[in-house]
Each structure stands twice: as structure tokens, then as C-alpha cells.
Design an enzyme around this catalytic site. Structure first.
Site, PDB file in Angstrom:
ATOM      1  N   GLU B 130       7.749   6.776   2.332  1.00  0.00           N
ATOM      2  CA  GLU B 130       7.842   7.358   3.683  1.00  0.00           C
ATOM      3  C   GLU B 130       8.727   6.529   4.601  1.00  0.00           C
ATOM      4  O   GLU B 130       9.269   7.049   5.571  1.00  0.00           O
ATOM      5  CB  GLU B 130       6.441   7.441   4.296  1.00  0.00           C
ATOM      6  CG  GLU B 130       5.670   8.700   3.950  1.00  0.00           C
ATOM      7  CD  GLU B 130       5.994   9.846   4.893  1.00  0.00           C
ATOM      8  OE1 GLU B 130       7.089  10.414   4.769  1.00  0.00           O
ATOM      9  OE2 GLU B 130       5.134  10.160   5.715  1.00  0.00           O
ATOM     10  N   THR B 182      12.160  12.889  12.137  1.00  0.00           N
ATOM     11  CA  THR B 182      10.956  12.152  12.531  1.00  0.00           C
ATOM     12  C   THR B 182      11.342  10.971  13.430  1.00  0.00           C
ATOM     13  O   THR B 182      10.680  10.690  14.420  1.00  0.00           O
ATOM     14  CB  THR B 182      10.221  11.635  11.274  1.00  0.00           C
ATOM     15  OG1 THR B 182      10.036  12.733  10.399  1.00  0.00           O
ATOM     16  CG2 THR B 182       8.883  11.022  11.618  1.00  0.00           C
TER      17      THR B 182
END
Lengths: 307, 307
Positions: B130, B182
Site C-alpha cells: 500500500e 489517494t
């Protein structure tokens, strides 16, 4: 009904990471309040001698007097009230002393008025009384005092109180006899906090509430961490770190500041542990020659009780 | 076992007021991942043609490749992996697409290693993957993807994931085809927030978690208010306010941004309502000629599923 007697219990606000939104109702200590209708449209406050009788007796300066005066005015009552208060809860101790009087009087008068007010209105009048001790009154003492049990103060405006079902827990409450005013304790708080600390805090508060609702002691234990308020306010409380460490070392599930302090509470799931932990907590202040009061209490699930 | 196939599901992080600490696992969409042991100590990534095949194929740039490479290195494996990924989850959509790949690969490789890794280690390797899409990776997609259900990410370091029991709920998920990274969505966030807003937020998050655990729909509904993140991030999403209002007007319990957006989710307790609401949400983007994907999903309580 022309008179009523009731117990208005002490409460633990904040409950570690639950600053301003979480509160427990205790079985003891409590105030004893008697309210009588009188023919004059006024409010007479009498203080019954107790260890904590130093309350203001002018109705407009007393946290119970203010709701009484407002109810008389708002409901255009053609009578008044004599209020006799025997304080059992230390003042300025962080145990919801002013809230108990305010809530007890608003609750009691409502009974004398045959429940004319909704539960929400009772809380609102009680909050009016609380204003005298805090500029921005929260319902984190009043809510649990009236409802009993563990309460989330989800919102003050509009008022939303959420009662959480819990298992049986016990509190060791130590009140060091030093004065911390709610106003002063509130002024110490930062106006802004780091987002990353807020995130940590809401992870803990969500877990703490779920821990209590599921009776998951490990989860309660690991969630009772306060990144925002305890680090600032604990400095006002003599020997706080030592007392907390002692409570945790002797098996407390968690330990933190009650309300705005200086009272400290430790939580356990056994009355025996609660007594033992209180005794160890007391020992520390005894050695330092600091006066204190100590209480062992279970959760009070009833709240204010009519006698 | 030399190869494994699995479904790695989409997830909804944040869940309104639960920024960075709350996530749901969805039944659909999902990625299909096949992992095969190969004799070379390397990682080969293949993308199987799908609507969302534009993923990096260099292992050290792929969110699944990174955990695979790290596991080979850390466990001194004398073999490698061929990973075939068929993306079903839109990339950069706020539906945990990168987390699903990262978690799916870490989870799958652990199965091929006969569960050598603990659940915590699987999450940690997935978090490494991630990192390529977020500087400060959180487990709010990975946790629910692996565990299924509704998960509190109580803490990332040390890792503490708390699964909340819930009733049956359904999600109408609308993914407008606009790109929000993000990183960009995170940079928009304030570093500091007002204490009073943080307090409102933790009142809601505590109530939301309790609402789900008690299946109290009114409480869920009144708790899904986000004072911190939604006001900032919603501005990036075309017609967000209109879509949310439409969902709520058609009976959604709540509606908010999924993860860092641009996907929007509405929650209901009936599949029929969920379909109806999705259709109304879609209509808005259709009229504006904005491309989208839409999904109706129940809660996925299993998480990653081996086929």
C-alpha cells in the site's frame, strides 16, 4: 405531591479517551435533595450540614437554584420551592457535584409537576444550572446522573444521549483534596489538535464503547488511552502518574482522570479488586500527607432515585 | 500446494465519521488473483484483460509485487511467484483497489507457505504494498479485505483490528470515472483540527459503532455525519451533494465518500432499496454525461476467499 426526596449520584465524565462524550453513573457518593413546594414564587436553598456544605445559598448562584428559578418563570408557576441539599459529592472534584445538584433539582421539580417536562427538557434545565461552573456546559455528568449507566453524549444541541449496555464494573475513586476548577481545567485544553492524534483518539473511543458493550475486558483495557486531555490535565493532580501506575499494577482494567479532576478513577470487574486498588491508591496520598476522599462504587444503572 | 486462486474484495474505508479507523468489506466488486510458485526467485506480474487492466507490471511498482518480493527476501525463499491479476475493482476509485491486490497477494502467498505468517504479518506485508499509493498507509482497506465484515482499525502500530458484529446491510456504490489519487486526497486534509469538531466526531463514531453492533438503524442514521473530511474531499467529486441528497431522499440510512473517493456509497438494510438508490444515483451522472461504474453489494463477512 408537595414534596420529594431523592438521591442524585456522582458521575465520571470523559472516561479516558471519551472527552466530553462519555460518562458513567456511580452508586456513591451521592447528594441527598429534598424539594418542597412553597406558596411564594421564589426558591429557598438550604444546605444541610455535611462534609461538603460550602455551596452558594443564593438561588441564582446555586446550580440547583438556577433551574428551579427558570422552571418557575418558563412555566409561570404560581408557587415556589424550598430546596434542602445535603452534599455527599465533593465540590470541584471532577465527580459531577454541580451536575448532581442541577440534575437532581430539575428532575425532582419535574416529578412535583407530574412529569410536565420531557427527559430532554429536564436535561436542558439542568444544563442551565451547570453554566455557573462551566462556560460551555456539557451533559457528560448530567446525562449519566439522570439516565444511569454508561452514556454517550452524542450531541448536546440537539440533545442526544445514548445509553450503552454494559456488564458489571467497579470503580475505585480517589479524590485528592486539592481544588481544580472546571473553568481552569478547560482553559488548559488546546483549541486545536493534530488530526493524527484525533484519529488515534477516535479509534480508541470506538473500541472502548464496543469493548463495554461486548464485555471485552482486553479491549476496554487497550482502549483506555487518552492522547489529548490526560497529558495536559494530569499535571494538575498531585502524584497522578504514581497513582495511575499503582492502580494498573494492581490489576485495574484502566485508570484515568474523572471529569476535569482532580479525582482519579480506576475500573475493575470485581468489588474485591476495587477495594484493594483504592487502598493502594490512598496509601500514596497518605504518605505525602495530602487529604483525600475515597469511594468504591459499582455502576449505578438507575441514575437519580426517588426515595 | 503450488498454486492458489482467490477473490480479493473491494472495501469501503472511513465510513463517514470513521476517518482512517473504520472499514467495511464488500461482496463486489473484487479482484481475481492467481499465484503460482515458480522456480526462479523472482516475481512475475501478469495482468489479465479486464475493464481495469492498467496496473504496473514491474513487481517493485505493483502493490501486490512488493509484498511478494519482501516475503521472498525476508523468508529466504528459494523460489518465486507468478501472479496473474484480473482487476475487477476500479483503480484510484476509493474502493481499496490497491489494498485488495496487496492483501490478496500477501494472503495467497501465506497459504502457499502453509500459513507460515501470522494474520498480523500478512497485514504488515500488505501494508508495504500500500505504501506505493499512500505515504502513510492505513489498514482501513486491508483490514476489512482480509477479515471481512466491519472492522475498527484501532491502531496501526502495533496493529490492532477489531471486528464488529453487524446485522445485514447493503451498499449502493457509485464510482464516477474521474481520477482522485489517494495522495492528493490526503494532502487536502487539515493537519490540525478544532478540538470541538474532534469531540463531535468522536461522539458520532462511538455512536455509529454502537449503532451497527446493536442494529439500531436510527442511531446509525444520526451518527453518519463527518465534520472533518467530507467537507473537504466532497468538493473533488462531481455532483456529490446532489447524489448524496438523492440517496438520502430515497431512503438511504447514510451516504458518504468511500475511502478517499471519488466513489460514493449509500447504505440501506434492504437489497431492493439498494438497487433503487443506485439507479437514482446513476441517473444524475448519466444526465451530466459522466462515465461511472455502479455496484450493489451486501456486507462480505468472509473477506478474501480462496477458490
Amino acid at each position: 405531591m408537595n414534596s420529594i426526596k431523592l438521591h442524585a449520584p456522582a458521575t465520571i465524565a470523559n472516561v479516558s479517551c471519551g472527552f466530553d462524550i462519555l460518562g458513567f453513573c456511580l452508586d456513591k457518593p451521592y447528594d441527598e435533595i429534598e424539594i418542597k413546594k412553597i406558596s411564594d414564587q421564589k426558591v429557598v436553598i438550604n444546605s444541610i450540614k455535611s462534609e461538603f456544605s460550602n455551596i452558594p445559598l443564593f438561588a441564582n448562584q446555586n446550580t440547583g437554584g438556577i433551574p428551579a428559578l427558570k422552571i418557575i418563570k418558563d412555566y409561570k408557576l404560581d408557587f415556589g420551592f424550598e430546596i434542602n441539599i445535603k452534599k455527599g459529592i465533593p465540590l470541584c472534584g471532577g465527580l459531577g457535584s454541580s451536575a448532581a445538584t442541577a440534575a437532581g433539582v430539575a428532575f425532582g421539580i419535574n416529578k412535583l409537576l407530574n412529569n410536565k417536562l420531557s427527559n430532554e427538557e429536564v436535561v436542558k434545565y439542568a444544563l442551565e444550572g451547570e453554566k455557573i461552573s462551566s462556560k460551555t456546559p456539557h451533559a457528560d455528568n448530567i446525562g449519566p446522573c439522570i439516565n444511569g449507566g454508561l452514556v454517550i453524549i452524542k450531541s448536546t444541541n440537539p440533545l442526544e444521549l445514548i445509553n450503552i449496555k454494559t456488564g458489571e464494573y467497579f470503580f475505585s475513586v480517589l479524590h485528592p483534596n486539592v481544588k481544580i476548577s472546571t473553568k481552569m481545567a478547560r482553559e488548559l485544553l488546546p483549541k486545536n489538535i493534530k488530526l493524527e492524534n484525533a484519529v488515534k483518539q477516535w479509534g480508541n473511543i470506538a473500541s472502548l464503547v464496543y469493548g463495554f458493550s461486548e464485555n471485552n475486558i482486553d479491549l476496554i483495557k487497550s482502549s483506555m488511552n487518552d492522547y489529548i486531555v490526560e497529558p495536559v490535565r494530569s499535571k494538575l493532580i498531585p502524584y497522578y502518574d504514581e497513582i495511575k501506575e499503582t492502580a494498573l499494577n494492581h490489576g485495574a482494567i484502566g485508570c484515568s482522570i474523572s471529569g476535569s479532576g482532580p479525582s482519579i478513577f480506576a475500573i475493575t470487574n470485581s468489588y474485591e479488586d476495587s477495594k484493594k486498588i483504592l487502598s493502594k491508591m490512598k496509601n500514596i496520598l497518605e504518605k505525602k500527607s495530602i487529604n483525600f476522599h475515597g469511594y468504591c462504587s459499582k455502576i449505578n444503572n438507575k441514575g437519580i432515585e426517588v426515595l
